[in-house]
Write an enzyme that holds these catalytic residues in place. Structure first.
Site, short mmCIF file in Angstrom:
data_model
loop_
_atom_site.label_atom_id
_atom_site.label_comp_id
_atom_site.label_asym_id
_atom_site.label_seq_id
_atom_site.Cartn_x
_atom_site.Cartn_y
_atom_site.Cartn_z
N GLN A 37 -4.35 0.20 0.55
CA GLN A 37 -3.61 1.19 0.95
C GLN A 37 -2.25 1.16 1.77
OE1 GLN A 37 -6.84 3.15 0.92
NE2 GLN A 37 -6.51 2.34 -0.93
N GLY A 73 -5.83 -1.89 -5.05
CA GLY A 73 -5.62 -2.36 -6.60
C GLY A 73 -5.39 -3.54 -5.88
N HIS A 74 -6.24 -5.52 -5.66
CA HIS A 74 -5.42 -6.03 -4.96
C HIS A 74 -5.14 -7.37 -5.68
CE1 HIS A 74 -5.96 -4.58 -0.80
NE2 HIS A 74 -5.16 -3.79 -1.36
N ASP A 76 0.36 -0.94 -2.75
CA ASP A 76 1.12 -2.49 -3.60
C ASP A 76 1.63 -3.42 -2.90
OD1 ASP A 76 -0.80 -0.97 -5.42
OD2 ASP A 76 1.28 0.54 -5.36
N ARG A 92 -0.33 3.00 -13.49
CA ARG A 92 1.12 4.36 -13.64
C ARG A 92 2.24 3.59 -13.21
NH1 ARG A 92 -0.86 8.94 -9.86
NH2 ARG A 92 -2.10 6.64 -8.52
N GLY A 117 1.15 -6.04 -2.04
CA GLY A 117 0.98 -7.33 -2.23
C GLY A 117 0.55 -7.99 -0.80
N LYS A 118 -0.32 -7.71 -0.28
CA LYS A 118 -1.53 -7.52 0.45
C LYS A 118 -2.25 -8.48 -0.11
CE LYS A 118 -2.58 -3.43 0.61
NZ LYS A 118 -1.53 -1.92 0.06
N THR A 132 -4.96 2.73 -11.78
CA THR A 132 -4.11 3.41 -13.01
C THR A 132 -2.51 2.84 -13.57
OG1 THR A 132 -2.75 4.25 -11.29
CG2 THR A 132 -4.74 4.91 -11.38
P1 IMO Z 1 -3.42 -0.39 -2.76
O1 IMO Z 1 -4.90 -0.66 -1.59
C1 IMO Z 1 -0.69 2.64 -4.08
C2 IMO Z 1 -2.21 6.73 -2.93
C3 IMO Z 1 -2.49 7.12 -4.94
C4 IMO Z 1 -1.70 8.87 -4.42
C5 IMO Z 1 -2.52 8.88 -2.89
C6 IMO Z 1 -3.38 9.39 -2.97
O2 IMO Z 1 -3.60 -1.28 -3.92
O3 IMO Z 1 -1.82 -0.82 -2.22
P2 IMO Z 1 -6.23 8.62 -3.88
O4 IMO Z 1 -6.80 8.15 -4.82
O5 IMO Z 1 -5.66 7.99 -2.89
O6 IMO Z 1 -6.63 9.58 -3.01
O7 IMO Z 1 -4.78 8.52 -3.65
O8 IMO Z 1 -2.21 7.17 -2.28
N1 IMO Z 1 -3.06 5.43 -3.46
C7 IMO Z 1 -2.51 4.10 -3.42
N2 IMO Z 1 -1.63 3.96 -3.84
N3 IMO Z 1 -2.10 1.53 -3.73
C8 IMO Z 1 -2.79 1.92 -3.21
O9 IMO Z 1 -4.03 1.28 -2.80
C9 IMO Z 1 -3.45 3.42 -3.14
N4 IMO Z 1 -4.41 3.86 -3.15
C10 IMO Z 1 -4.19 5.39 -3.07
O10 IMO Z 1 -1.27 6.84 -6.12
O11 IMO Z 1 -0.40 8.83 -4.18
MG MG Z 2 -2.66 -0.48 -5.45
#
Ligand code: IMO
Ligand code: MG
Length: 422
Positions: free
Chosen positions: A222, A41-42, A14, A301, A16-17, A299
């Site tokens: 991620q 989520g982008h 998260d 959250r 801000g990619k 999500t």
């Molecule tokens: P972006 O691309 C933030 C976190 C989940 C959880 C852990 C494992 O938007 O940066 P998973 O469903 O992947 O098995 O969950 O990873 N997580 C992220 N947190 N941004 C994301 O993607 C995430 N993708 C997975 O919250 O802690």
């Molecule tokens: Mg995310």
């Protein structure tokens, strides 16, 4: 030779990619996702319209780009079709999408198992996005996964039958209702028909592009500290969102890669469980969450918030070989009186700047901070680094000094135009 540039998350996601990807995609001919799935989520704002992608490469909004879902991605066909259809509704043809035949498919049993395994973990739950990501990667490595080429091929029915039967054994052991093969097949064979036209050999396609000298942008999802190897295991995702994932998730070897941009926020955040040394469970954390609208795109959250952590950032620079940094949300911390920057950890009474992705170390480390003056004033109209207020420059220069890495992009607001490029 072409340029292959990479955008990676440097913290816990998260960062801000999407914003940096959107900027870089202006010069790219290809935008590729190489790992993860719709756990990402982008969001990008274009002409006041907000787009939120979970699976599609953000570069797809540039219609001159060929957007690729690489072999390292896990694909929920239902979600993908929803995203395709919503883009079509906004006037995009989506004829520029290509899906690797080797990408694995997420089925309903993966989603059921993701939720179930979280329940089973109880107090040790990971806080996954419950999108079936982990179980889909498990099947990939178990070698029973169904790839896109199987999904659209003649073996699909048989492979799905075997998988549903095997998953039902596990579900029965946990006293869960059985899944019905016929229902899943009936629904998913329709998705397969719709997606078939997008499926191809994306690795050969990318290498032809490299030979032609065309620019390729690899879009990370991620982040480094969520990496299955280099993150805060077991509080991580099930793939390699770090630089190695680019090669294994696309088939582009290391020698072709040029710039590797690591994205951070001027502060930090994390969703889900797991250690977080600079977390602020207090008024400051709450204030950052509200000012930065830190609620999940995937999500919804509320995100955990805290200060920027240079011990973690230097680790991300090290394991990814970051060539430059992109910093978002400078406009968010602008409104705080004081800004803190973590420059070291105190672990067992010793000061260290070496990050260890180890739970004992992270849970028992205390952040050592330097403090900066905030209240920069409105920076949304600043177009160059020189135009930024002195206090903002001081903060940025100190980060560059302690990381030895240039901050090339600075996000000054939510809009596409709110970016300073140095
Ligand atoms: P972006 O691309 C933030 C976190 C989940 C959880 C852990 C494992 O938007 O940066 P998973 O469903 O992947 O098995 O969950 O990873 N997580 C992220 N947190 N941004 C994301 O993607 C995430 N993708 C997975 O919250 O802690
Ligand atoms: Mg995310």
């Amino acid at each position: 030779m072409s340029n292959v540039n990479v955008v990676l998350g440097a913290f816990y996601g998260d960062e801000g990619k999407g914003k940096v990807i959107d900027y870089l995609s202006k010069d790219a001919k290809y935008a590729v996702r190489f790992s993860g799935g719709n756990n990402a989520g982008h969001s990008i704002e274009v002409d006041g319209k907000k787009f939120a992608f979970h699976l599609l490469p953000s570069g797809i909004l540039n219609t001159n780009i060929k957007a690729i879902l690489g072999n390292g991605v896990v694909i929920d066909p239902k979600v993908l079709l929803e995203e395709i259809n919503s883009l079509k509704a906004s006037g995009y043809s989506v004829n520029n999408l290509y899906i690797s035949e080797k990408a694995h498919v997420i089925f309903p049993y993966h989603i059921v198992l993701d939720g179930l395994l979280e329940e089973v973990r109880g107090g040790r739950k990971i806080g996954t996005t419950k999108r079936g990501i982990g179980p889909a990667y498990c099947d990939k490595y178990e070698r029973c996964g169904i790839r896109m080429e199987d999904f659209i091929g003649s073996n699909f029915k048989e492979l799905l039958k075997i998988n549903v039967a095997n998953k039902n054994v596990i579900l029965k052991a946990y006293k869960q209702p059985k899944l019905k093969f016929a229902d899943i097949y009936k629904e998913y064979i329709e998705y397969a028909k719709e997606l078939k036209k997008y499926v191809c050999d994306t690795t050969t396609m990318l290498h032809k592009a490299i030979k032609k000298g065309e620019n390729i942008l690899c879009e990370g999802a991620q982040a480094t500290l969520l990496d299955i190897d280099f993150g805060s295991y077991p509080y991580v995702t099930s793939s390699n969102p770090t630089i190695g994932g680019v090669s294994t998730g696309t088939g582009i070897g290391a020698k072709y890669i040029d710039e590797v941009y690591g994205v951070i926020k001027a502060y930090s955040s994390r969703v889900g469980e797991g250690p977080y040394v600079t977390e602020q469970i207090n008024e400051i954390g709450n204030k950052i969450r509200e000012l930065g609208h830190e609620y999940g795109t995937t999500t919804k959250r509320p995100r955990r918030c805290g200060w920027l952590d240079l011990v973690a950032l230097n680790y991300a620079i090290m394991v990814n070989g970051l060539t430059a940094i992109a910093m978002n949300h400078l406009d968010t911390i602008e409104k705080l009186d004081k800004i803190k920057l973590c420059v070291a950890y105190k672990y067992k009474n010793k000061i260290t700047t070496d990050f260890k992705a180890n739970l004992d170390f992270l849970n028992n480390s205390e952040a050592v901070y330097e403090e900066f003056d905030g209240n920069f004033g409105d920076i949304s109209s600043c177009k160059t680094f020189e135009e930024l207020p002195e206090n903002a420059k001081k903060y940025i220069c100190r980060i560059e000094e302690l990381t030895g890495t240039p901050i090339k992009f600075i996000g000054t607001g939510a809009g596409r135009e709110n970016i300073i490029v140095r």
